[in-house]
Motif scaffolding. Structure first.
Motif, PDB file in Angstrom:
ATOM      1  N   ALA A   1     -36.063  -2.038  -3.575  1.00  0.00           N
ATOM      2  CA  ALA A   1     -35.698  -1.583  -2.223  1.00  0.00           C
ATOM      3  C   ALA A   1     -34.311  -0.959  -2.241  1.00  0.00           C
ATOM      4  CB  ALA A   1     -35.755  -2.743  -1.231  1.00  0.00           C
ATOM      5  N   CYS A   2     -33.383  -1.584  -2.960  1.00  0.00           N
ATOM      6  CA  CYS A   2     -32.027  -1.020  -3.073  1.00  0.00           C
ATOM      7  C   CYS A   2     -32.038   0.293  -3.841  1.00  0.00           C
ATOM      8  CB  CYS A   2     -31.098  -2.013  -3.768  1.00  0.00           C
ATOM      9  SG  CYS A   2     -30.745  -3.481  -2.801  1.00  0.00           S
ATOM     10  N   THR A   3     -32.709   0.307  -5.001  1.00  0.00           N
ATOM     11  CA  THR A   3     -32.717   1.545  -5.781  1.00  0.00           C
ATOM     12  C   THR A   3     -33.553   2.625  -5.109  1.00  0.00           C
ATOM     13  OG1 THR A   3     -34.459   0.697  -7.252  1.00  0.00           O
ATOM     14  CG2 THR A   3     -32.176   0.486  -8.000  1.00  0.00           C
ATOM     15  N   PHE A   4     -34.504   2.212  -4.275  1.00  0.00           N
ATOM     16  CA  PHE A   4     -35.258   3.181  -3.478  1.00  0.00           C
ATOM     17  C   PHE A   4     -34.307   3.947  -2.566  1.00  0.00           C
ATOM     18  CE2 PHE A   4     -37.235   4.138   0.626  1.00  0.00           C
ATOM     19  CZ  PHE A   4     -38.277   4.946   0.244  1.00  0.00           C
ATOM     20  N   ALA A   5     -33.491   3.218  -1.825  1.00  0.00           N
ATOM     21  CA  ALA A   5     -32.539   3.855  -0.911  1.00  0.00           C
ATOM     22  C   ALA A   5     -31.548   4.729  -1.676  1.00  0.00           C
ATOM     23  CB  ALA A   5     -31.805   2.789  -0.102  1.00  0.00           C
ATOM     24  N   ILE A   6     -31.069   4.214  -2.797  1.00  0.00           N
ATOM     25  CA  ILE A   6     -30.114   4.973  -3.611  1.00  0.00           C
ATOM     26  C   ILE A   6     -30.770   6.240  -4.152  1.00  0.00           C
ATOM     27  CG2 ILE A   6     -28.829   4.937  -5.794  1.00  0.00           C
ATOM     28  CD1 ILE A   6     -28.377   1.878  -5.188  1.00  0.00           C
ATOM     29  N   GLN A   7     -31.957   6.092  -4.723  1.00  0.00           N
ATOM     30  CA  GLN A   7     -32.619   7.243  -5.358  1.00  0.00           C
ATOM     31  C   GLN A   7     -33.046   8.302  -4.343  1.00  0.00           C
ATOM     32  OE1 GLN A   7     -36.573   7.938  -7.685  1.00  0.00           O
ATOM     33  NE2 GLN A   7     -35.252   6.684  -8.931  1.00  0.00           N
ATOM     34  N   VAL A   8     -33.671   7.885  -3.268  1.00  0.00           N
ATOM     35  CA  VAL A   8     -34.108   8.853  -2.258  1.00  0.00           C
ATOM     36  C   VAL A   8     -32.889   9.531  -1.631  1.00  0.00           C
ATOM     37  CG1 VAL A   8     -35.299   9.144  -0.050  1.00  0.00           C
ATOM     38  CG2 VAL A   8     -36.327   7.747  -1.841  1.00  0.00           C
ATOM     39  N   GLY A   9     -31.845   8.752  -1.385  1.00  0.00           N
ATOM     40  CA  GLY A   9     -30.623   9.327  -0.808  1.00  0.00           C
ATOM     41  C   GLY A   9     -29.955  10.337  -1.728  1.00  0.00           C
ATOM     42  N   ILE A  10     -29.784   9.968  -2.992  1.00  0.00           N
ATOM     43  CA  ILE A  10     -29.161  10.897  -3.951  1.00  0.00           C
ATOM     44  C   ILE A  10     -30.034  12.142  -4.112  1.00  0.00           C
ATOM     45  CG2 ILE A  10     -28.581  11.232  -6.400  1.00  0.00           C
ATOM     46  CD1 ILE A  10     -27.605   8.305  -6.412  1.00  0.00           C
ATOM     47  N   ASN A  11     -31.346  11.962  -4.198  1.00  0.00           N
ATOM     48  CA  ASN A  11     -32.239  13.112  -4.330  1.00  0.00           C
ATOM     49  C   ASN A  11     -32.095  14.050  -3.138  1.00  0.00           C
ATOM     50  OD1 ASN A  11     -34.722  14.299  -5.849  1.00  0.00           O
ATOM     51  ND2 ASN A  11     -35.323  14.244  -3.702  1.00  0.00           N
ATOM     52  N   GLN A  12     -32.056  13.476  -1.944  1.00  0.00           N
ATOM     53  CA  GLN A  12     -31.926  14.283  -0.720  1.00  0.00           C
ATOM     54  C   GLN A  12     -30.606  15.071  -0.721  1.00  0.00           C
ATOM     55  OE1 GLN A  12     -34.218  14.256   1.838  1.00  0.00           O
ATOM     56  NE2 GLN A  12     -33.104  15.106   3.545  1.00  0.00           N
ATOM     57  N   VAL A  13     -29.518  14.389  -1.033  1.00  0.00           N
ATOM     58  CA  VAL A  13     -28.204  15.046  -1.063  1.00  0.00           C
ATOM     59  C   VAL A  13     -28.195  16.159  -2.105  1.00  0.00           C
ATOM     60  CG1 VAL A  13     -25.768  14.708  -1.673  1.00  0.00           C
ATOM     61  CG2 VAL A  13     -26.912  13.083  -0.151  1.00  0.00           C
ATOM     62  N   MET A  14     -28.678  15.856  -3.315  1.00  0.00           N
ATOM     63  CA  MET A  14     -28.656  16.855  -4.391  1.00  0.00           C
ATOM     64  C   MET A  14     -29.602  18.022  -4.087  1.00  0.00           C
ATOM     65  SD  MET A  14     -26.312  15.704  -6.216  1.00  0.00           S
ATOM     66  CE  MET A  14     -26.376  17.062  -7.337  1.00  0.00           C
ATOM     67  N   TYR A  15     -30.752  17.747  -3.504  1.00  0.00           N
ATOM     68  CA  TYR A  15     -31.717  18.793  -3.169  1.00  0.00           C
ATOM     69  C   TYR A  15     -31.074  19.833  -2.257  1.00  0.00           C
ATOM     70  CZ  TYR A  15     -36.001  21.032  -1.494  1.00  0.00           C
ATOM     71  OH  TYR A  15     -36.971  21.949  -1.164  1.00  0.00           O
TER      72      TYR A  15
END
Length: 150
Positions: free
Chosen positions: A99-113
């Protein structure tokens, strides 16, 4: 009126609490975790790209890819990388970690995208940066905490 019999749960799900720990050395764990991560990343990225092409928003496509990839990773890592028996407590810890890495990964992906200019390599680069960050976090927490749970 008799109760209908329930189907048994898959063997990978934590049905009993067993002692934790692992006797697999660090080098072997890193190699296996990397191989498992590669397979899981293919599942994650493949579904992510497929869902993007199907018209899903970036976050929704990445979220569904993440769920598929991390489920693959957990099932393989528990049995092969860390050779751990099923455990309810360990399973709950993995769900919390994911759940934590989900938020981190989706967030970083969104920002980088959205931070990267629109080029053919925008999607893979955003994915790799987000995936790499989550992978490091997952390995450290799984090795030092989750698969030491007794």
């Amino acid at each position: 009126m008799s109760a209908e019999p329930h189907l048994p749960l898959p063997a990978e799900l934590p049905l009993v609490d067993e002692p934790g720990g692992t006797d697999v050395d660090l080098k072997t764990q890193i190699i296996r975790f990397t191989l498992t991560g590669g397979l899981s990343a293919i599942v994650d990225f493949g579904l992510y790209v497929l869902l993007l092409k199907a018209g899903l928003p970036v976050s929704a496509a990445k979220a569904l890819g993440f769920v598929a990839g991390t489920t693959t990773a957990y099932l393989i890592n528990r049995r092969w990388t860390f050779k751990a028996d099923p455990s309810r407590l360990r399973f709950i810890a993995v769900v919390a970690l994911y759940a934590c890495t989900f938020a981190i990964q989706v967030g970083i992906n969104q920002v980088m995208y959205y931070a990267i200019a629109e080029h053919w390599w925008r999607v893979p680069l955003a994915f790799v940066i987000a995936q790499g960050t989550a992978t490091v976090i997952n390995f450290v927490v799984q090795r030092l905490v989750i698969f030491r749970i007794h």
